[in-house]
Design a protein around this motif. Structure first.
Motif, mmCIF file in Angstrom:
data_model
loop_
_atom_site.group_PDB
_atom_site.id
_atom_site.type_symbol
_atom_site.label_atom_id
_atom_site.label_comp_id
_atom_site.label_asym_id
_atom_site.label_seq_id
_atom_site.Cartn_x
_atom_site.Cartn_y
_atom_site.Cartn_z
ATOM 1 N N SER A 385 30.963 15.231 -35.718
ATOM 2 C CA SER A 385 32.091 15.243 -34.879
ATOM 3 C C SER A 385 31.915 14.119 -34.080
ATOM 4 N N ALA A 386 33.275 13.603 -33.540
ATOM 5 C CA ALA A 386 33.566 12.626 -32.749
ATOM 6 C C ALA A 386 34.649 12.914 -31.685
ATOM 7 N N LEU A 387 34.238 12.630 -30.523
ATOM 8 C CA LEU A 387 35.248 13.162 -29.499
ATOM 9 C C LEU A 387 35.649 11.651 -28.605
ATOM 10 N N TRP A 388 36.820 11.464 -28.452
ATOM 11 C CA TRP A 388 37.239 10.112 -27.623
ATOM 12 C C TRP A 388 37.831 10.442 -26.598
ATOM 13 N N THR A 389 37.324 9.940 -25.399
ATOM 14 C CA THR A 389 37.933 9.993 -23.908
ATOM 15 C C THR A 389 37.012 9.256 -23.062
ATOM 16 N N LYS A 390 37.707 8.890 -21.835
ATOM 17 C CA LYS A 390 37.228 7.993 -20.884
ATOM 18 C C LYS A 390 36.577 8.960 -19.901
ATOM 19 N N ASP A 391 36.770 10.051 -20.012
ATOM 20 C CA ASP A 391 36.018 11.058 -18.985
ATOM 21 C C ASP A 391 34.687 11.510 -19.478
ATOM 22 N N LEU A 392 33.699 10.944 -19.099
ATOM 23 C CA LEU A 392 32.358 11.302 -19.823
ATOM 24 C C LEU A 392 31.871 12.896 -19.535
ATOM 25 N N GLU A 393 32.139 13.319 -18.059
ATOM 26 C CA GLU A 393 31.672 14.580 -17.620
ATOM 27 C C GLU A 393 32.715 15.539 -18.681
ATOM 28 N N LYS A 394 34.000 15.309 -18.714
ATOM 29 C CA LYS A 394 34.658 16.246 -19.574
ATOM 30 C C LYS A 394 34.154 16.100 -20.869
ATOM 31 N N ALA A 399 31.932 18.785 -25.732
ATOM 32 C CA ALA A 399 30.864 18.669 -26.781
ATOM 33 C C ALA A 399 30.133 20.067 -26.988
ATOM 34 N N THR A 400 30.020 20.897 -26.114
ATOM 35 C CA THR A 400 29.372 22.028 -26.147
ATOM 36 C C THR A 400 30.095 23.266 -26.804
ATOM 37 N N GLN A 401 31.461 22.740 -26.858
ATOM 38 C CA GLN A 401 32.630 23.589 -27.467
ATOM 39 C C GLN A 401 32.776 23.675 -28.947
ATOM 40 N N ILE A 402 32.393 22.191 -29.354
ATOM 41 C CA ILE A 402 32.372 21.811 -30.724
ATOM 42 C C ILE A 402 31.363 22.167 -31.848
ATOM 43 N N GLU A 403 31.779 23.151 -32.818
ATOM 44 C CA GLU A 403 30.961 23.941 -33.622
ATOM 45 C C GLU A 403 30.497 22.731 -34.665
ATOM 46 N N SER A 404 29.506 22.039 -34.385
ATOM 47 C CA SER A 404 28.949 21.113 -35.515
ATOM 48 C C SER A 404 27.411 20.815 -34.970
ATOM 49 N N GLY A 405 26.691 20.074 -35.930
ATOM 50 C CA GLY A 405 25.329 19.775 -35.551
ATOM 51 C C GLY A 405 25.117 18.586 -34.990
ATOM 52 N N ASN A 406 26.355 17.724 -34.998
ATOM 53 C CA ASN A 406 26.187 16.135 -34.189
ATOM 54 C C ASN A 406 27.713 16.043 -33.533
ATOM 55 N N VAL A 407 27.743 15.620 -32.219
ATOM 56 C CA VAL A 407 28.956 15.235 -31.716
ATOM 57 C C VAL A 407 28.456 13.822 -31.071
ATOM 58 N N PHE A 408 29.263 12.909 -31.587
ATOM 59 C CA PHE A 408 29.239 11.686 -30.888
ATOM 60 C C PHE A 408 30.436 11.413 -30.068
ATOM 61 N N ILE A 409 30.095 10.741 -28.975
ATOM 62 C CA ILE A 409 31.314 10.405 -28.035
ATOM 63 C C ILE A 409 31.231 9.007 -27.844
ATOM 64 N N ASN A 410 32.880 8.739 -28.172
ATOM 65 C CA ASN A 410 33.242 7.456 -28.030
ATOM 66 C C ASN A 410 32.389 6.703 -29.085
ATOM 67 N N ALA A 411 31.971 7.054 -30.124
ATOM 68 C CA ALA A 411 31.227 6.439 -31.341
ATOM 69 C C ALA A 411 31.437 6.998 -32.618
ATOM 70 N N MET A 412 31.096 6.097 -33.773
ATOM 71 C CA MET A 412 31.107 6.529 -35.113
ATOM 72 C C MET A 412 30.109 7.768 -35.263
ATOM 73 N N VAL A 413 30.289 8.914 -36.034
ATOM 74 C CA VAL A 413 28.927 9.750 -36.361
ATOM 75 C C VAL A 413 28.238 8.963 -37.509
ATOM 76 N N ARG A 414 26.812 8.879 -37.078
ATOM 77 C CA ARG A 414 26.157 8.218 -38.431
ATOM 78 C C ARG A 414 24.542 8.865 -37.998
ATOM 79 N N SER A 415 23.913 8.567 -39.195
ATOM 80 C CA SER A 415 22.573 9.265 -39.160
ATOM 81 C C SER A 415 21.667 8.182 -38.648
ATOM 82 N N ASP A 416 20.257 8.595 -37.876
ATOM 83 C CA ASP A 416 19.531 7.498 -37.235
ATOM 84 C C ASP A 416 18.383 8.207 -37.232
#
Length: 450
Positions: A385-394, A399-416
């Motif tokens: 999942s990805a989440l876009w916002t300028k409020d990083l605290e929010k 992010a804790t409420q999203i049901e997924s194995g990966n949460v990327f903030i202001n970025a594209m989901v990718r494997s690393d």
């Protein structure tokens, strides 16, 4: 016989004979022998051999990339990046595997107690066609460095890639049988899973395939790691950088012609910025050039198979019949599917409920951030999942409420390789990559000394 078909033209480029029971038995015998030899080989030597595989990949990157493009259709540029990513991941593990395999000291009432991480045997990998090198190497690198042997059952339309990867290990200094490919249909996989020399099964693929393999593995008490389907939400809140979010949304949805488990499949946008976001992504999509994957100017190649394009077409038609609005694209010929944008998507429509595996982007309006999170979780999948916002605290709170194995903030989901990767719910279980992925198929052995 397995045919390799160039998706752009439908030309049959190669035919491969399925392996016989006798040939598979020989491979299992070689795999067990290689595992026993790897156990006696110092880690430093295994790292040296693996570094040689990376060098060969870099030295022959054009050959490997061309094979990927010819068999499954992604652009040559994308295929080249995939091969180089595999080589870079080898570099990472060669540098870091020692720490990942070091025993962990645990304080107890013993004179000394610790956990050691030890290889177990042959690991069977059942891998998909969409990233025919990366999916294989992200399993093979840590497992082989840790001392396991690998057997690959690849998707039948990328048999050439499977054999090319095997050849990389055959031509390296690794013991014969360290990594082998088997060409066979899925219905013949049970005897390999049942074989006592096979100590685990990792599968990347569809959720139905994962259920089938997990049932077989359970029958024979074999450890499994499953990385399955996804319908990743790409959440854009009203305070996001809309232009940057739009650019990354298109990249995340359209790379590999949209054929990725972690593609940004559902663009969930807060209502006040829906119009601006839609206009921005439409402008980018309208300039995206789909066509001959061998050309440098092509930005998106064909889909991998005719049946996949036809299935995406059905999902598109079903969604428009349900009331979705076609903003862009919607046409295809053979495997060549135009980048397509739907708006007005609601949670009861096909494009929301099902995983769409291709270049179909959808905009879903959310009333507010709480509604956006609710829509994101309204799926049986939970991979990325990805989440876009300028409020990083929010962002950290949401992010804790999203049901997924990966949460990327202001970025594209990718494997690393530095980060563990995997899903929840119907997207599977277990992890690949990083420390967690390295330990999945090792014996986590407790040693207690009195």
């Amino acid at each position: 016989m397995f045919n390799s078909i160039y998706p752009y033209t439908q030309e049959i480029i190669a035919e491969y004979q399925e392996h016989t029971e006798s040939e598979i038995a020989t491979k299992l015998l070689k795999g067990e022998k290689a595992y026993r030899e790897l156990l006696r080989t110092p880690l430093e030597k295994r790292c040296q051999w693996m570094a040689g595989v990376a060098k060969s990949m870099r030295d022959n990157v054009k050959e490997h990339a061309t094979l990927i493009t010819r068999e499954m259709g992604k652009t040559l540029k994308e295929a080249t990046a995939e091969v180089l990513k595999c080589a870079a991941t080898i570099d990472f593990y060669v540098e870091n595997i020692g720490g990942m395999l070091s025993p962990r000291i645990i304080s107890s009432d013993a004179s000394k107690s610790y956990v050691s991480y030890e290889a177990k045997g042959i690991i069977l990998a059942i891998m998909p066609w969409n990233f025919p090198y990366w999916q294989v190497f992200r399993f093979a690198i840590p497992n082989i460095l840790a001392g396991n042997a690998g057997i690959l059952k690849h998707a039948s339309n990328v048999s050439g890639c499977a054999l090319a990867i095997e050849k990389l290990f055959v031509e390296s200094e690794f013991p014969e049988g360290t990594f082998q490919s088997v060409l066979l249909s899925s219905k013949h996989i049970e005897p390999i899973i049942a074989d006592p020399r096979v100590q685990g099964v990792t599968l990347t693929g569809s959720t139905p395939a994962g259920k089938s393999v997990a049932a077989l593995a359970g029958k024979y008490i074999k450890k499994t790691v499953l990385e399955l389907g996804g319908s990743d939400p790409f959440i854009v809140l009203k305070d996001a950088d809309i232009q940057e979010a739009a650019k990354v949304a298109v990249q995340g949805r359209m790379q590999n012609a949209g054929q990725s488990c972690i593609a940004a499949k559902r663009w969930i946008v807060e209502q006040p910025v829906v119009a601006d976001f839609t206009a921005a992504v439409k402008a980018i999509l309208s300039q995206l050039k789909q066509g001959d994957p061998m050309l440098e100017s092509t930005q998106m190649g064909p889909m991998a198979r005719l049946d996949l394009a036809a299935e995406l077409g059905k999902q598109l038609q079903s969604s428009t019949a349900q009331g979705a609005h076609l903003e862009l694209g919607g046409t295809w010929e053979g495997c060549n599917f135009a980048p397509t944008l739907l708006t007005g998507i609601t949670s009861d429509m096909t494009a929301f409920r099902e995983e769409t595996f291709g270049p179909l982007a959808v905009v879903i309006a959310a009333a507010n951030e709480e509604d956006a999170i609710s829509l994101a979780n309204e799926t049986e999948f939970g991979l990325g999942s990805a989440l876009w916002t300028k409020d990083l605290e929010k962002a950290a709170r949401l992010a804790t409420q999203i049901e997924s194995g990966n949460v990327f903030i202001n970025a594209m989901v990718r494997s690393d390789a530095r980060l563990p990767f995997g899903g929840v719910k119907q997207s599977g279980y277990g992890r690949e990559l990083s420390l967690e992925g390295t330990h999945e198929f090792l014996n986590v052995k407790t040693v207690y000394i009195h």
